[in-house]
Design an enzyme around this catalytic site. Structure first.
Site: not given
Ligand code: AMP
Length: 302
Positions: A36-37, A185, A31, A187
């Site tokens: 990018g996802h 990312s 999630g 993060r």
């Protein structure tokens, strides 16, 4: 888009479709989906009839001092992105459903997991290998897509699928980057503006290493030194590793005579960034070009 929490219902849905000849594609995620996802999901959408995305923040791949409880969980946004990209089913199992009372099996891929990320995060890859094996068992995909951004993870999953004859085709999708080169990312939201401003230094350092290879240097020390010099230009980055490795085994190389992967991990305060670049020695690149020129043209269809 269907939302499924139960592993049993997930498998039933997939098996019914596969019996009808439908190709099932799968993108596992934790999630906090970003572009990018999105690109990974879009690439998967083009390669299958029915597409499953899983959202599961897997506790067993986090170390005790890591960010499991703070990991971002913007579920409504994630579901919206999946809907926009034409995902057929979003699989959101609970921790209790994934790891019920009595659960004890662990999958190990020891050689690939030993170095680099595995050294810094000792239980991480056992957690990844186990959860991916479980998710494949629940989703029963024909194909699954993973990002090159997590190079070691993708290498480990290819090995796992081959070793255990899982019969899932693994596709590794190129890293999607911000304008300045920083790999996207989940993060990156932890980065302060000051940290964000220099976060692309890791990518720049990999590029510096790649440039040394491009100029014909095969000596790994020279490549590593070019990477380290770039990082040293900023004072607030700490290096976990900057490595020149075999692209399949991830063993360190002593010289780059054909292909290699440059792997890097740095810390910016409490945030860790990882990235990688695949490089090809100029001789190999030239041989490939000559090979292509002399090989017979491929027929338009087979
Ligand atoms: P995660 O949610 O971080 O577990 O990531 C789910 C999948 O998305 C993994 O296969 C990642 O490698 C992939 N991924 C994450 N970031 C990127 C990116 N910037 N470009 C391409 N794939 C990515």
């Amino acid at each position: 888009m269907k939302i499924v929490h139960s592993p049993h219902m997930m498998t039933a849905w997939s098996l019914r479709l596969r019996r009808e000849g439908v190709t099932v594609g799968f993108v596992p995620t934790m999630g906090a989906l970003h572009d990018g996802h999105r690109a990974l999901i879009r690439a998967a959408r083009l390669r299958c009839d029915a597409l499953v995305v899983s959202i599961f923040v897997n506790p067993t791949q986090f170390g005790p001092a890591e960010d499991l409880t703070q990991y971002p969980r913007p579920l409504a946004n994630d579901r919206r992105l999946c809907r926009e990209e034409g995902v057929d089913l979003c699989f959101e199992p609970s921790v209790a459903a994934m790891y019920p009372e009595g659960f004890q099996t662990t999958i190990a891929v020891p050689a690939i997991a030993r170095r680099w990320e595995g050294e810094v995060r000792p239980h991480h890859f056992a957690g990844v290998a186990t959860v991916v094996t479980k998710l494949f068992g629940m989703v029963r995909p024909d194909i699954a897509l993973f990002g090159q951004k997590d190079y070691q993870q993708a290498a480990l999953i290819r090995r796992l699928v081959q070793d255990l004859n899982m019969g899932v085709e693994i596709i590794v999708y190129p890293t999607v980057r911000e304008k300045d080169g920083l790999a996207m990312s989940s993060r990156n939201v932890y980065l302060s503006p000051e940290q964000r401003a220099i976060a692309a230094t890791l990518y720049k350092s990999l590029r510096a290493g790649a440039e040394v290879v491009r100029k014909g240097t095969t000596d790994v020390q020279a490549i590593q030194s070019a990477m380290a010099t770039t990082i040293e230009q900023t004072s607030i980055l700490t290096v976990d590793y900057l490595a020149v490795c075999d692209p399949l085994s991830l063993d360190p190389l002593s010289s780059v005579v054909s292909r290699a992967v440059l792997l890097g991990a740095v810390r910016l305060g409490s945030v860790r960034l990882i990235d990688n670049l695949v490089v090809v020695a100029p001789r190999t690149r030239m041989e490939q070009r000559v090979g292509r020129r002399h090989s017979p043209a491929r027929p338009a269809s087979s």
